[in-house]
Design a protein around this motif. Structure first.
Motif, PDB file in Angstrom:
ATOM      1  N   ILE A  68       0.423  -0.990  -0.324  1.00 15.74           N
ATOM      2  CA  ILE A  68      -0.096   0.084  -0.566  1.00 15.74           C
ATOM      3  C   ILE A  68       0.939   1.406   0.183  1.00 15.74           C
ATOM      4  O   ILE A  68       0.886   2.393  -0.358  1.00 15.74           O
ATOM      5  N   ALA A  69       1.889   1.504   1.320  1.00 19.92           N
ATOM      6  CA  ALA A  69       2.857   2.751   1.252  1.00 19.92           C
ATOM      7  C   ALA A  69       3.001   2.707  -0.326  1.00 19.92           C
ATOM      8  O   ALA A  69       4.027   4.242  -0.395  1.00 19.92           O
ATOM      9  N   LEU A  70       4.066   1.416  -0.672  1.00 20.87           N
ATOM     10  CA  LEU A  70       4.311   2.254  -2.885  1.00 20.87           C
ATOM     11  C   LEU A  70       3.383   2.253  -3.333  1.00 20.87           C
ATOM     12  O   LEU A  70       3.791   3.082  -4.229  1.00 20.87           O
ATOM     13  N   ALA A  71       2.234   2.221  -3.128  1.00 16.96           N
ATOM     14  CA  ALA A  71       1.437   2.640  -4.315  1.00 16.96           C
ATOM     15  C   ALA A  71       0.919   3.716  -3.871  1.00 16.96           C
ATOM     16  O   ALA A  71       0.928   4.687  -4.851  1.00 16.96           O
ATOM     17  N   GLN A  72       1.400   4.452  -2.597  1.00 14.81           N
ATOM     18  CA  GLN A  72       0.986   5.355  -1.718  1.00 14.81           C
ATOM     19  C   GLN A  72       2.370   6.902  -2.494  1.00 14.81           C
ATOM     20  O   GLN A  72       1.517   7.693  -2.761  1.00 14.81           O
ATOM     21  N   LEU A  73       3.150   6.432  -2.267  1.00 12.48           N
ATOM     22  CA  LEU A  73       4.607   6.747  -2.620  1.00 12.48           C
ATOM     23  C   LEU A  73       4.217   7.473  -3.960  1.00 12.48           C
ATOM     24  O   LEU A  73       4.903   8.719  -4.336  1.00 12.48           O
ATOM     25  N   LYS A  74       3.434   6.560  -4.918  1.00 13.04           N
ATOM     26  CA  LYS A  74       3.603   7.458  -6.230  1.00 13.04           C
ATOM     27  C   LYS A  74       2.976   8.527  -6.264  1.00 13.04           C
ATOM     28  O   LYS A  74       3.027   9.487  -7.235  1.00 13.04           O
ATOM     29  N   ARG A  75       1.911   8.130  -5.228  1.00 13.36           N
ATOM     30  CA  ARG A  75       1.162   8.878  -5.719  1.00 13.36           C
ATOM     31  C   ARG A  75       1.600  10.717  -4.788  1.00 13.36           C
ATOM     32  O   ARG A  75       0.426  11.732  -4.638  1.00 13.36           O
ATOM     33  N   LEU A  76       2.805  10.693  -4.180  1.00 15.35           N
ATOM     34  CA  LEU A  76       3.013  11.526  -3.053  1.00 15.35           C
ATOM     35  C   LEU A  76       2.787  12.607  -3.290  1.00 15.35           C
ATOM     36  O   LEU A  76       2.803  14.093  -3.045  1.00 15.35           O
ATOM     37  N   ASP A  77       3.770  13.350  -5.279  1.00 16.14           N
ATOM     38  CA  ASP A  77       3.965  14.813  -5.564  1.00 16.14           C
ATOM     39  C   ASP A  77       2.495  15.604  -5.448  1.00 16.14           C
ATOM     40  O   ASP A  77       2.290  16.650  -5.685  1.00 16.14           O
ATOM     41  N   ARG A  78       1.907  14.173  -6.258  1.00 11.76           N
ATOM     42  CA  ARG A  78       0.428  15.334  -6.607  1.00 11.76           C
ATOM     43  C   ARG A  78      -0.387  15.455  -5.149  1.00 11.76           C
ATOM     44  O   ARG A  78      -0.865  16.512  -4.977  1.00 11.76           O
ATOM     45  N   ILE A  79      -0.674  14.229  -3.972  1.00 11.81           N
ATOM     46  CA  ILE A  79      -0.732  15.250  -2.915  1.00 11.81           C
ATOM     47  C   ILE A  79      -0.201  15.721  -2.574  1.00 11.81           C
ATOM     48  O   ILE A  79      -1.263  16.976  -2.653  1.00 11.81           O
ATOM     49  N   THR A  80       1.200  16.249  -2.674  1.00 13.76           N
ATOM     50  CA  THR A  80       1.780  17.390  -1.630  1.00 13.76           C
ATOM     51  C   THR A  80       1.108  18.941  -2.413  1.00 13.76           C
ATOM     52  O   THR A  80       0.775  19.457  -2.421  1.00 13.76           O
ATOM     53  N   LYS A  81       1.592  18.560  -4.482  1.00 14.39           N
ATOM     54  CA  LYS A  81       0.635  19.530  -4.620  1.00 14.39           C
ATOM     55  C   LYS A  81      -0.832  20.243  -4.305  1.00 14.39           C
ATOM     56  O   LYS A  81      -1.199  21.059  -3.638  1.00 14.39           O
ATOM     57  N   LYS A  82      -2.061  19.031  -4.287  1.00 19.96           N
ATOM     58  CA  LYS A  82      -3.382  19.363  -3.783  1.00 19.96           C
ATOM     59  C   LYS A  82      -3.140  19.985  -2.707  1.00 19.96           C
ATOM     60  O   LYS A  82      -3.684  21.049  -1.647  1.00 19.96           O
ATOM     61  N   ARG A  83      -2.207  19.699  -1.938  1.00 18.67           N
ATOM     62  CA  ARG A  83      -2.796  19.912  -0.248  1.00 18.67           C
ATOM     63  C   ARG A  83      -1.822  21.842  -0.278  1.00 18.67           C
ATOM     64  O   ARG A  83      -2.514  22.500   0.407  1.00 18.67           O
ATOM     65  N   ARG A  84      -0.541  21.529  -1.092  1.00 15.98           N
ATOM     66  CA  ARG A  84      -0.118  23.548  -1.152  1.00 15.98           C
ATOM     67  C   ARG A  84      -1.399  24.284  -2.210  1.00 15.98           C
ATOM     68  O   ARG A  84      -1.499  24.875  -1.582  1.00 15.98           O
ATOM     69  N   GLU A  85      -2.074  23.569  -2.659  1.00 15.47           N
ATOM     70  CA  GLU A  85      -2.903  24.250  -3.600  1.00 15.47           C
ATOM     71  C   GLU A  85      -4.545  25.250  -2.763  1.00 15.47           C
ATOM     72  O   GLU A  85      -4.617  25.599  -2.362  1.00 15.47           O
ATOM     73  N   ILE A  86      -4.799  23.413  -1.357  1.00 12.46           N
ATOM     74  CA  ILE A  86      -5.696  24.106  -0.694  1.00 12.46           C
ATOM     75  C   ILE A  86      -5.638  25.249   0.179  1.00 12.46           C
ATOM     76  O   ILE A  86      -5.857  25.725   0.734  1.00 12.46           O
ATOM     77  N   ALA A  87      -4.139  25.161   0.493  1.00 11.05           N
ATOM     78  CA  ALA A  87      -3.137  25.770   1.394  1.00 11.05           C
ATOM     79  C   ALA A  87      -3.644  27.293   1.216  1.00 11.05           C
ATOM     80  O   ALA A  87      -3.714  28.654   1.770  1.00 11.05           O
ATOM     81  N   ALA A  88      -3.297  27.618  -0.133  1.00  6.80           N
ATOM     82  CA  ALA A  88      -3.063  28.742  -0.848  1.00  6.80           C
ATOM     83  C   ALA A  88      -4.214  29.632  -0.754  1.00  6.80           C
ATOM     84  O   ALA A  88      -4.697  30.685  -0.586  1.00  6.80           O
ATOM     85  N   LEU A  89      -5.735  28.831  -0.779  1.00  6.36           N
ATOM     86  CA  LEU A  89      -6.745  29.100  -1.115  1.00  6.36           C
ATOM     87  C   LEU A  89      -6.921  29.820   0.265  1.00  6.36           C
ATOM     88  O   LEU A  89      -7.778  30.690   0.856  1.00  6.36           O
ATOM     89  N   TYR A  90      -6.826  28.860   1.300  1.00  5.65           N
ATOM     90  CA  TYR A  90      -7.285  29.300   2.458  1.00  5.65           C
ATOM     91  C   TYR A  90      -7.041  30.583   2.821  1.00  5.65           C
ATOM     92  O   TYR A  90      -6.653  31.670   3.506  1.00  5.65           O
ATOM     93  N   ASN A  91      -5.714  30.944   2.555  1.00  6.79           N
ATOM     94  CA  ASN A  91      -4.255  31.688   2.856  1.00  6.79           C
ATOM     95  C   ASN A  91      -4.876  33.004   2.195  1.00  6.79           C
ATOM     96  O   ASN A  91      -5.170  34.469   3.233  1.00  6.79           O
ATOM     97  N   GLN A  92      -4.718  32.405   0.354  1.00 12.36           N
ATOM     98  CA  GLN A  92      -5.955  34.307   0.213  1.00 12.36           C
ATOM     99  C   GLN A  92      -7.041  34.589   0.955  1.00 12.36           C
ATOM    100  O   GLN A  92      -7.286  35.715   1.187  1.00 12.36           O
ATOM    101  N   ALA A  93      -8.374  33.587   1.110  1.00 13.96           N
ATOM    102  CA  ALA A  93      -9.160  33.898   1.954  1.00 13.96           C
ATOM    103  C   ALA A  93      -9.218  34.928   3.315  1.00 13.96           C
ATOM    104  O   ALA A  93      -9.644  35.286   3.623  1.00 13.96           O
ATOM    105  N   PHE A  94      -8.906  34.200   4.053  1.00 14.93           N
ATOM    106  CA  PHE A  94      -8.228  34.173   5.699  1.00 14.93           C
ATOM    107  C   PHE A  94      -7.036  34.727   5.730  1.00 14.93           C
ATOM    108  O   PHE A  94      -6.956  35.895   7.209  1.00 14.93           O
ATOM    109  N   GLY A  95      -6.677  35.827   4.862  1.00 12.57           N
ATOM    110  CA  GLY A  95      -5.013  36.505   5.072  1.00 12.57           C
ATOM    111  C   GLY A  95      -5.296  37.580   5.853  1.00 12.57           C
ATOM    112  O   GLY A  95      -4.752  38.404   6.867  1.00 12.57           O
ATOM    113  N   ASN A  96      -6.679  38.089   5.552  1.00 11.90           N
ATOM    114  CA  ASN A  96      -6.902  39.689   6.391  1.00 11.90           C
ATOM    115  C   ASN A  96      -8.040  39.983   7.050  1.00 11.90           C
ATOM    116  O   ASN A  96      -8.665  40.720   7.209  1.00 11.90           O
ATOM    117  N   VAL A  97      -8.735  38.944   7.401  1.00 15.80           N
ATOM    118  CA  VAL A  97      -9.566  38.478   8.292  1.00 15.80           C
ATOM    119  C   VAL A  97      -8.959  39.231  10.104  1.00 15.80           C
ATOM    120  O   VAL A  97      -8.134  38.006  10.781  1.00 15.80           O
TER     121      VAL A  97
END
Ligand SMILES: *Cc1c(COP(=O)(O)O)cnc(C)c1O
Length: 364
Positions: free
Chosen positions: A233-262
């Motif tokens: 399972i971990a080997l299959a997940q490792l293949k997804r790692l870069d996509r997972i990381t990218k997606k998490r960063r994109e979501i964080a960027a949306l939150y940062n933009q929305a809440f940055g000035n609250v």
């Protein structure tokens, strides 16, 4: 309910598991070896030793470093309990140092004051997915001849000054618990460039047995082996790692933009030279916000949005750790424990769900 974590289990994971089942070899075997090679490649280190949890990786790490009863280990009280329990299992003494309230990681400028003759190791934690200040931590360790451990359970694929998390200290530890950025249900790994540590770790993982001679035991050990089913399972997940990381960063960027000035909300601070992997996207809800942290959590829950408090109190508040409470406490940890709130940031969130979370909070 929009949950805090959601597992990605696709046909790749299923196919890999079937390969193991069909092979008839379910214990530590070919998949474990392959996982160790791929993890070592990812982090550009010489050795990876996988174990059956992040906690067993930490325990094994402290064994490998030769920690003795009564030795002191400098660490943070703002982490998962496991970081400290691994020390107690070796009969070592945790010495808690306050955090930097911007990064939530150990305040490296306060470490030197905690060093004494009994100090042997510093265990830093890359909380929420951002590496601690290893430049300074490693410098202090060198000065006083200490070893450094990176609790990287939350930070696989994070980067610090051009190097991958897992490779930033003498030994780095990962967890593949179900909700971590990549997972295999339960699992862990320790990463090192030191051959001796890796050999000791492999021995400890397997009852202390001599690697070359069966039923020849050189020291105490545990059964901390990972199975090939989990490694698959971990080997299959490792293949997804870069996509997972990218997606998490994109979501964080949306939150940062929305809440940055609250007013009253503090978005995560990313240190220069660090690439955060947002295992948690954590806001600080201060007294300037309309609702308290706990009120906000309840409010979100009522609107179908899960959120989490990591962590509700400093570790030295728990009864078995109370005797290690530092004099005067760790003021910043005690403060942020009242303020932190983690929002869903897993890669299966849809844009619609992220917008809903953002709008629900902005409406307040
Ligand atoms: C998850 C975690 C661990 C322990 O990992 P397990 O695999 O659950 O044993 C240790 N430290 C930190 C910071 C963690 O988040």
């Amino acid at each position: 309910m929009i949950t805090l974590a959601k597992l990605i289990i696709g046909k790749e994971e299923k196919e890999m598991i079937l390969q193991v089942l069909d092979s008839g070899m379910l214990t530590q075997g070919e998949k474990v070896s392959r996982l160790e090679r791929e993890l070592a490649d990812l982090c550009q280190v010489k050795h990876a030793v996988v174990t059956n949890s992040g906690t067993s990786a930490l325990h094994t790490t402290l064994y490998s470093l030769g920690i003795q009863p009564g030795d002191e280990v400098i660490t943070t009280p703002f982490t998962f309990i496991s970081t400290t329990n691994a020390m107690l299992m070796m009969k070592a003494k945790p010495v808690f140092v306050d955090i930097d309230q911007c990064t939530f990681n150990i305040d490296s400028s306060k470490i030197e004051k905690a060093v004494n003759k009994k100090t042997k190791v510093i265990v830093a934690v890359n909380l929420y997915g951002q590496p601690a200040d290893y430049l300074n931590i490693n410098r202090i360790a060198k000065k006083y001849d200490l070893k450094v451990v990176e609790d990287a359970a939350q930070s696989i694929n994070a980067v610090y000054k051009g190097k991958k998390s897992g490779s930033l200290a003498n030994i780095g530890c990962f967890s593949f618990y179900a909700t971590k950025n990549i997972m295999c249900g339960e699992g862990g790994a320790l990463m090192t460039n030191n051959k001796d540590y890796a050999e000791r770790a492999k021995r400890f993982r397997h009852h202390g047995q001599n690697e070359k001679i069966k039923y020849e035991y050189l020291d105490i050990g545990c059964n901390y082996r990972l199975t090939d089913i989990q490694a698959a399972i971990a080997l299959a997940q490792l293949k997804r790692l870069d996509r997972i990381t990218k997606k998490r960063r994109e979501i964080a960027a949306l939150y940062n933009q929305a809440f940055g000035n609250v007013k009253g909300l503090i978005t995560p601070f990313v240190s220069p030279g660090c690439a955060h992997v947002y295992h948690q996207y954590t806001l600080r809800v201060t007294k300037d916000f309309k609702l308290s942290r706990d009120e906000l959590k309840t409010y979100l829950g009522k609107r179908g949005i899960a959120s989490g408090v990591y962590y509700p109190k400093p570790l030295y508040y728990y009864s078995h750790l109370r005797k290690y409470a530092p004099k005067g406490g760790c003021r910043r940890v005690e403060k942020v424990c009242q303020e932190v709130l983690s929002l869903p940031a897993h890669p299966l969130l849809t844009k619609l769900e992220v917008d809903y979370i953002i709008n629900t909070i902005l409406e307040i």
